[in-house]
Design an enzyme around this catalytic site. Structure first.
Site, PDB file in Angstrom:
ATOM      1  N   CYS A   1     -12.732  -1.796  12.818  1.00  0.00           N
ATOM      2  CA  CYS A   1     -13.881  -2.352  12.110  1.00  0.00           C
ATOM      3  C   CYS A   1     -15.149  -2.226  12.959  1.00  0.00           C
ATOM      4  O   CYS A   1     -15.156  -2.611  14.134  1.00  0.00           O
ATOM      5  CB  CYS A   1     -13.627  -3.811  11.758  1.00  0.00           C
ATOM      6  SG  CYS A   1     -15.031  -4.560  10.917  1.00  0.00           S
TER       7      CYS A   1
ATOM      8  N   CYS B   1     -16.515  -6.291  13.333  1.00  0.00           N
ATOM      9  CA  CYS B   1     -15.829  -7.310  14.145  1.00  0.00           C
ATOM     10  C   CYS B   1     -14.888  -6.722  15.183  1.00  0.00           C
ATOM     11  O   CYS B   1     -14.305  -7.441  15.989  1.00  0.00           O
ATOM     12  CB  CYS B   1     -15.076  -8.294  13.256  1.00  0.00           C
ATOM     13  SG  CYS B   1     -13.573  -7.623  12.534  1.00  0.00           S
TER      14      CYS B   1
ATOM     15  N   GLU C   1      -1.614  -1.495  -5.990  1.00  0.00           N
ATOM     16  CA  GLU C   1      -2.754  -0.877  -6.648  1.00  0.00           C
ATOM     17  C   GLU C   1      -2.308  -0.154  -7.915  1.00  0.00           C
ATOM     18  O   GLU C   1      -1.211   0.389  -7.980  1.00  0.00           O
ATOM     19  CB  GLU C   1      -3.408   0.142  -5.697  1.00  0.00           C
ATOM     20  CG  GLU C   1      -4.247  -0.503  -4.645  1.00  0.00           C
ATOM     21  CD  GLU C   1      -4.801   0.516  -3.680  1.00  0.00           C
ATOM     22  OE1 GLU C   1      -5.983   0.421  -3.352  1.00  0.00           O
ATOM     23  OE2 GLU C   1      -4.053   1.404  -3.253  1.00  0.00           O
TER      24      GLU C   1
ATOM     25  N   ASP D   1       0.847  -1.196   0.000  1.00  0.00           N
ATOM     26  CA  ASP D   1       0.000   0.000   0.000  1.00  0.00           C
ATOM     27  C   ASP D   1       0.880   1.243   0.000  1.00  0.00           C
ATOM     28  O   ASP D   1       1.746   1.383   0.860  1.00  0.00           O
ATOM     29  CB  ASP D   1      -0.915   0.004   1.235  1.00  0.00           C
ATOM     30  CG  ASP D   1      -1.840   1.208   1.246  1.00  0.00           C
ATOM     31  OD1 ASP D   1      -2.618   1.349   0.286  1.00  0.00           O
ATOM     32  OD2 ASP D   1      -1.771   2.016   2.194  1.00  0.00           O
TER      33      ASP D   1
ATOM     34  N   ASP E   1      -3.001   1.583   6.943  1.00  0.00           N
ATOM     35  CA  ASP E   1      -2.214   1.211   5.761  1.00  0.00           C
ATOM     36  C   ASP E   1      -1.934  -0.292   5.742  1.00  0.00           C
ATOM     37  O   ASP E   1      -1.933  -0.927   4.686  1.00  0.00           O
ATOM     38  CB  ASP E   1      -0.882   1.969   5.742  1.00  0.00           C
ATOM     39  CG  ASP E   1      -1.093   3.465   5.539  1.00  0.00           C
ATOM     40  OD1 ASP E   1      -2.130   3.844   4.977  1.00  0.00           O
ATOM     41  OD2 ASP E   1      -0.217   4.249   5.963  1.00  0.00           O
TER      42      ASP E   1
HETATM   43 ZN   LIG Z   1     -14.135  -6.633  10.536  1.00  0.00          ZN
END
Ligand SMILES: [Zn+2]
Length: 414
Positions: free
Chosen positions: A363, A366, A277, A193, A373
């Protein structure tokens, strides 16, 4: 596998000799600019086709008749200038075609050939007739010169380019070298990244610090440029200041190139396959823009200059990675960015709110907490391994055109 690479050395010249070099470069610049004026006029006029390389070269005798000083330099280098111009146009047309085909992002500069300026673009090239012996180079019509031989030259020399570098003159020797076909080394692989507060981050969590030396040099450059703008143009002090500014420009370029080479070499020694990318797409995507506008704490990517230097750094880094991996039997695989910065690398939940700050990723679904990064690099690797790679951008078979003057071979040359 036949590869081309370049070696650069500084010439050891006396002042009288430098004058002769300036004269040679001046004549080449004259020929280039004159030929460019001819082609440019035809280009601006829709109905006229550009002159072919042969027709362009056929103009030279007439020009020599008009401008006698052209006779004082080796005609080979004048011809070479026109051949270089022809190639510059070919490259321009090729890039235009790509841009029209949608391969480049909008605003990408297709690189229309430019007029050469005195001191700034002083160079000439010998396609033949030169000789290299130990620490000396023979340049036709100029003579033998000593150069600072910092490393051994391997391979068959194909041409020698002489370039002004501030007060000095450098030679670049381009060689062709047969190297054993590399056995494919595709393991281990990593996702990569590219970022601002960290130059790159791998999917195993390792990363590189951005080039900090750069920013202080940049500040200095801005300061010296302001001083320059306050001086009377072309005055003695202005010229002195201009030389200072040019020197800083060169320094920044050298520091950056060195940084990029060091890091790209380090990466290809560790990994056989690198997923990254597609930068053109990344630059256009909203997430990258957001990143630019809200850079990390230590980073001020405010000015357009800063951003463009950064962009250049990224694409040059990718170019280096691509050819270095290819030479060692590995490969660079470009993937199209797909929520790489917003998706959770564990559960796959995609949300803007996952990104708490430039560097923090939490997140919502979760609860995973990870550097942003690092999370993106894992996503990039997952996408790459799933085979979402843009097949068209695979490297195999393209090694030849990837390499450029000054390129370094990892593992083959120290
Ligand atoms: Zn997650």
């Amino acid at each position: 596998m036949l590869i081309r690479k370049g070696y650069k050395f500084r010439l050891k010249l006396r002042d009288g000799e430098k004058q002769k070099f300036s004269q040679f470069a001046g004549c080449c610049r004259f020929a280039w600019n004159k030929a460019l004026a001819v082609q440019d006029e035809r280009f601006s006029n829709d109905n006229a086709k550009l002159l072919s390389k042969t027709k362009l070269l056929n103009l030279l005798p007439e020009w020599k008749h008009e401008s006698a000083f052209l006779k004082e330099v080796h005609s080979q280098i004048l011809q070479q200038s026109l051949i270089d111009l022809d190639r510059a146009y070919q490259n321009f047309f090729r890039r235009m075609k790509k841009i029209r085909g949608g391969d480049f992002s909008e605003g990408e500069d297709p690189g229309y050939p430019r007029f050469k300026k005195k001191f700034l673009h002083d160079s000439f090239r010998f396609p033949q007739g030169f000789r290299l012996e130990n620490r000396h180079v023979y340049l036709p019509r100029l003579g033998w010169f000593r150069f600072y031989k910092s490393r051994e030259i391997e391979g068959k020399p194909k041409n020698v380019t002489v370039t002004r570098n501030g007060k000095h003159w450098d030679i670049s020797v381009q060689v062709e070298q047969e190297i054993p076909d590399p056995c494919p080394v595709r393991e281990p692989s990593t996702g990569l990244d590219m970022g601002i507060s960290r130059f790159y981050t791998c999917s195993d969590g390792t990363f590189s610090e951005p080039l900090n030396a750069f920013r202080s040099l940049e500040k200095k450059l801005a300061r010296e440029q302001r001083k320059l703008s306050r001086k009377n143009k072309f005055s003695r002090n202005w010229k002195k200041q201009k030389a200072k500014v040019n020197k800083l420009h060169r320094k920044i370029r050298d520091v950056r190139l060195d940084y990029l080479h060091k890091h790209s070499t380090a990466l290809v020694r560790r990994y056989g396959r690198v997923y990254a990318e597609d930068l053109q797409v990344k630059n256009m995507s909203g997430s990258a823009k957001g990143t630019m506008e809200n850079p990390g704490k230590n980073v001020k990517a405010k000015s357009g200059l800063n951003k463009s230097i950064l962009d250049q750094g990224w694409s040059e880094f990718m170019r280096q990675l691509e050819y270095k991996l290819a030479w060692l039997g590995g490969e660079l695989v470009r993937i199209s960015p797909h929520h790489t910065s917003q998706a959770c690398s564990v559960c796959g939940h995609i949300s803007k709110n996952n990104r708490k700050s430039q560097s923090r990723f939490v997140c919502e679904a979760c609860g995973l907490e990870i550097n942003a990064d690092h999370n993106a690099a894992i996503n990039i690797q997952t996408l790459g391994q799933r085979g979402l790679a843009c097949e068209a951008n695979r490297t195999s078979g393209r090694q030849q055109e990837l390499s450029r003057n000054g390129d370094r071979v990892p593992g083959l040359a120290a």
